[in-house]
Write an enzyme that holds these catalytic residues in place. Structure first.
Site, short mmCIF file in Angstrom:
data_model
loop_
_atom_site.label_atom_id
_atom_site.label_comp_id
_atom_site.label_asym_id
_atom_site.label_seq_id
_atom_site.Cartn_x
_atom_site.Cartn_y
_atom_site.Cartn_z
N PHE A 265 0.78 -1.29 -0.16
CA PHE A 265 -0.05 0.12 -0.07
C PHE A 265 0.81 1.31 -0.06
CE2 PHE A 265 -2.03 -3.39 2.50
CZ PHE A 265 -2.94 -3.51 1.66
N ARG A 643 -9.33 -1.00 -19.45
CA ARG A 643 -9.78 -2.18 -19.69
C ARG A 643 -9.63 -2.88 -18.33
NH1 ARG A 643 -9.98 -4.73 -24.31
NH2 ARG A 643 -8.36 -3.56 -25.44
N ASN A 646 -8.80 -8.87 -15.62
CA ASN A 646 -9.41 -9.96 -14.73
C ASN A 646 -10.42 -9.22 -13.90
OD1 ASN A 646 -9.96 -11.77 -12.80
ND2 ASN A 646 -7.84 -12.87 -13.04
N LYS A 648 -12.07 -10.45 -11.46
CA LYS A 648 -12.07 -10.85 -9.98
C LYS A 648 -10.92 -10.04 -9.41
CE LYS A 648 -12.23 -15.37 -7.98
NZ LYS A 648 -12.28 -17.07 -8.29
N GLY A 716 -5.37 1.29 -14.62
CA GLY A 716 -4.81 1.11 -13.11
C GLY A 716 -6.01 1.11 -12.13
N GLY A 718 -5.48 0.10 -8.57
CA GLY A 718 -4.91 0.03 -7.04
C GLY A 718 -5.52 1.09 -5.93
N GLU A 719 -5.70 2.13 -6.60
CA GLU A 719 -5.83 3.32 -5.70
C GLU A 719 -7.19 4.19 -5.83
OE1 GLU A 719 -1.72 5.15 -4.79
OE2 GLU A 719 -1.53 4.46 -6.89
MO1 MOS Z 1 1.01 3.19 -3.63
S1 MOS Z 1 0.74 4.51 -2.36
O1 MOS Z 1 1.47 4.11 -5.13
O2 MOS Z 1 1.65 1.80 -3.10
#
Ligand code: MOS
Length: 753
Positions: A265, A643, A646, A648, A716, A718-719
């Protein structure tokens, strides 16, 4: 926190390939390739490598935040049975001093967590700074002996009170290629003064600390002047270069192994004290050393998320058009390192206000330097701006979704003037509104039994990144395909998703593809940060597969097979054992040139395009009318992450971001004793992260609309999930109770007020 009244079983995401996917593997909800290894405990994390002759190290932390060591007695600790070594500034190897600041042109500077020369100084700069490390045959002996190290200090009063230092803040300037920490369109102050409708609110967010499931751990071993370090990290390349620089050895002599990482993280993107000390201790002891931090050790030696003080002022016309948007922020770093999070960045691209002013200031405190933590800046900044927008909707008597839709920018970023590569924020709001059933939103302050019920909405945005990725692609005569790259699997599914991309780009069945990763002996990978790892890999995977297909086709021509034939069959017919293709900027002697080329591409690209993942959160809360107890009972989010390779793993990433956002909204707060500059709650007992009972079913949707300017269309994921979550909850609380809570976390005392 409390138990949600209703629980819904999580429904499985769709398994069929979405329209527009380039092949049968991309778009499929494939199970994680590392799932079985993790579920059965055979996946090795950095503190789990069985190494002969292993010793265990335990840190001795300074109990003061600023001062000097005046006396140090290690004799009793050294005499304790099983103790191998007590490492202090008297006997630790002298390292090359840490760099004063990050310099993107010198990647060896990028992983510096702090400017403190650990165990190379008698000075103490932060509470908990390691002043000694005990190395012993067993963990227990090291733990006990650490308590026997006697240290005396000359203490200096630290500066630990953020609010008291606000007057000493200095302006933050935006850095090239880094996310913006300021921006301006027109004269926002004048426009605000002229606006018929005004909202002006002050916000605060507290410090947060990292609590990855796997606390930071290092296993270090020297073979002569060659170092091997097993280290759960987010950037193998930066870690390798940083350790090499500090220990004065060639980067090629540092071997970093990070096969599995138990969550990071942002907290594992730098090299912190314990990693360096484990390597130092292994060198002096001439034995392998393992240093696994305790949970408290992570709080004491790893940076967290900066607290913020923010002001958002919005001026609007009576019809709800934004005339002025002002976002002013002060954050903090350490006197010994840290950077300014991009707290105002989201305010530059969420709304098309006629005039915009975004400014950041920063103060330095005698605390651990701050560091990246999931959507660093956007997570805090979006709480303020998306709360203020909601308040504007209340003042105008407008629906908060309509207000947001009315102020969406056109084709260009309002401040920078760059073109959006594609922008689907409005669609996420509209789709979320339908899915949540927003039309049935109850009246403000609706009561159900002893609960007040409220619905909230907030928007999300997070920039999209692409980094260098060198990859090596091999096919063999049995039909096996191997993609090798030192990328990072921190639990988000990268190893799985990479296989899917290779399968479709090379047109082979997914089952044939293996990804090899997490080791600096492999071609240099991208960092797992900024939500950019998958897109970075996609660019190189595409190139490698194209090059491989070309070579396979010319081989096929030679043996009279058609283009696009199965790679294994082509190779066996041609009598070749295997074929390898490498692409990338290289990490050897050409690395600097590669970095120059890469940074110029990034600069040029950022002048042309504004690329970002976006989304919209919708939630329902229930607030106990007597006690102020807050429960989040329903949640729907819609995202545009480009896109979806996956569904899941992508939906899990987004879900995880929202869970972390619920922590930010309702519980997480690092408490600092401002007199001693000491963290008072360095444990999961007193630092409240969400548990299952705090999290309702999270209904996640993605538009799955490829971005034309990103590799394979990937933006992306993740954030962006955490961005806006704090505001969505606060806005629902406002709707339920009539109270605008502007300080996080939303604890019941603030809600009852
Ligand atoms: Mo991050 S806060 O780009 O792992």
């Amino acid at each position: 926190m409390t138990i949600a009244p209703e629980r819904t079983t999580t429904t499985a995401p769709p398994t069929e390939a979405p329209a527009g996917a380039p092949g049968p593997a991309i778009g499929r909800a494939v199970d994680r390739v590392d799932g079985l290894a993790k579920a059965t405990g055979t996946a090795r994390f950095s503190a789990e490598y069985p190494i002969p002759g292993l010793t265990h190290a335990v840190l001795v932390h300074a109990p003061i935040a600023r001062g000097r060591i005046t006396a140090l007695d290690t004799t009793v600790a050294e005499a304790h049975p099983g103790v191998v070594l007590v490492l202090t500034h008297h006997n630790a190897p002298r390292l090359t001093p840490p760099p004063a600041r990050m310099n993107p042109m010198d990647l060896s500077t990028m992983a510096a967590g702090s400017t403190i020369p650990f165990l190379n100084t008698d000075e103490v700069h932060v509470d908990g700074q390691p002043v000694a490390a005990v190395v012993a045959e067993t963990l227990e002996a090291a733990q006990y002996a650490a308590s026997l190290v006697r240290v005396e200090y000359l203490e200096v009063t630290p500066t630990g009170d953020f609010d008291a230092e606000l007057g000493n803040s200095t302006p933050v300037r935006s850095m090239p290629v880094m996310p913006p920490t300021g921006g301006k369109r027109g004269d926002a102050r004048a426009a605000y003064g002229r606006s018929p409708v005004q909202v002006d609110l002050a916000f605060s967010t507290p410090q947060h600390n990292h609590n990855a499931l796997e606390p930071h751990a290092t296993t270090a071993e020297w073979d002569g002047d060659r170092l091997t370090v097993y280290e759960g990290c987010q950037n193998i390349d930066w870690t390798q270069k940083y350790l090499a620089k500090r220990f004065g050895i060639p980067a090629g002599d540092v071997h970093v192994v990070a096969k599995f990482v138990g969550g990071a993280f942002g907290g594992k993107s730098k090299v912190w004290a314990a990693t360096l000390i484990a390597c130092m201790a292994a060198k002096v002891a001439q034995r392998p050393v393992r240093l696994a931090l305790t949970r408290e050790g992570v709080y004491r030696t790893v940076g967290g998320r900066t607290p913020t003080r923010q002001r958002v002022a919005i001026g609007a016309s009576a019809s709800g058009h934004m005339e002025a948007l002002i976002h002013e922020v002060t954050s903090r770093k350490g006197r010994v390192g840290g950077e300014a999070d991009q707290v105002v960045a989201c305010s530059l691209d969420l709304y098309d206000a006629a005039a915009i002013l975004a400014e950041q200031r920063i103060v330095e405190l005698d605390l651990m330097p701050n560091t990246a933590m999931r959507a660093p800046g956007e997570a805090q900044g979006s709480f303020a701006v998306e709360s203020a927008v909601d308040e504007l909707a209340v003042v105008l008597g407008l629906d908060p979704v309509d207000l947001r839709l009315r102020n969406q920018p056109g084709e260009r970023s309002p401040v920078h003037g760059t073109r959006y590569s594609h922008r689907r924020l409005a669609q996420t709001l509209e789709r979320g509104r339908d899915l949540f059933g927003w039309a049935d939103r109850p009246a403000p302050g609706t009561r159900d039994g002893k609960d007040l019920v409220g619905w909230g909405v907030a928007a999300a945005i997070h920039p999209s990144w692409e980094f260098i990725a060198n990859v090596q692609l091999t096919v063999d005569a049995t039909g096996g395909v191997t993609l090798a790259c030192a990328f990072h699997e921190m639990g988000m599914g990268t190893a799985t998703v990479v296989g899917q991309m290779v399968a479709d780009c090379l047109d082979v069945p997914l089952e044939r593809v293996t990804a090899v990763y997490g080791d600096s002996d492999l071609p240099m990978g991208p960092g797992a940060g900024g939500s950019g790892q998958t897109a970075s890999l996609a660019a190189s995977v595409e190139r490698a597969c194209r090059a491989m297909r070309k070579r396979l086709d010319s081989l096929a021509d030679r043996v009279g097979m058609p283009d696009g034939s199965d790679p294994g069959e082509v190779l066996s017919r041609a009598g070749e054992g295997s074929l390898t293709v490498e692409v990338g900027a290289d990490s050897g002697p050409r690395a600097t040139w590669g970095q120059v080329r890469f940074l110029s591409k990034m600069v040029l690209d950022s002048r042309r395009w504004m690329k970002a993942a976006t989304g919209a959160h919708f939630c329902e809360v229930r607030v106990d009318a007597d006690t102020g107890e807050l429960r989040v009972t329903r949640w729907t989010s819609v995202f545009d992450v480009g896109r979806v390779v996956n569904p899941k793993t992508t939906h899990s990433q987004l879900r995880g971001g929202i869970v972390m956002g619920l922590g930010l909204a309702m519980g997480e707060e690092t408490l600092i004793d401002t007199r001693s500059a000491r963290i008072m709650n360095p444990s999961l007992a007193e630092y409240h992260v969400p548990v299952h009972a705090d999290v309702p079913h999270l209904d996640i949707h993605t538009l799955d609309d490829p971005d034309p300017q990103m590799p394979l269309g990937i933006l992306g994921a993740g954030e962006v999930g955490i961005v806006g979550v704090g505001a969505a909850v606060a806005n629902a609380v406002r709707h339920a109770t009539g109270r605008r809570v502007t300080d996080l976390p939303l604890t019941l005392d603030r809600i009852v007020g």
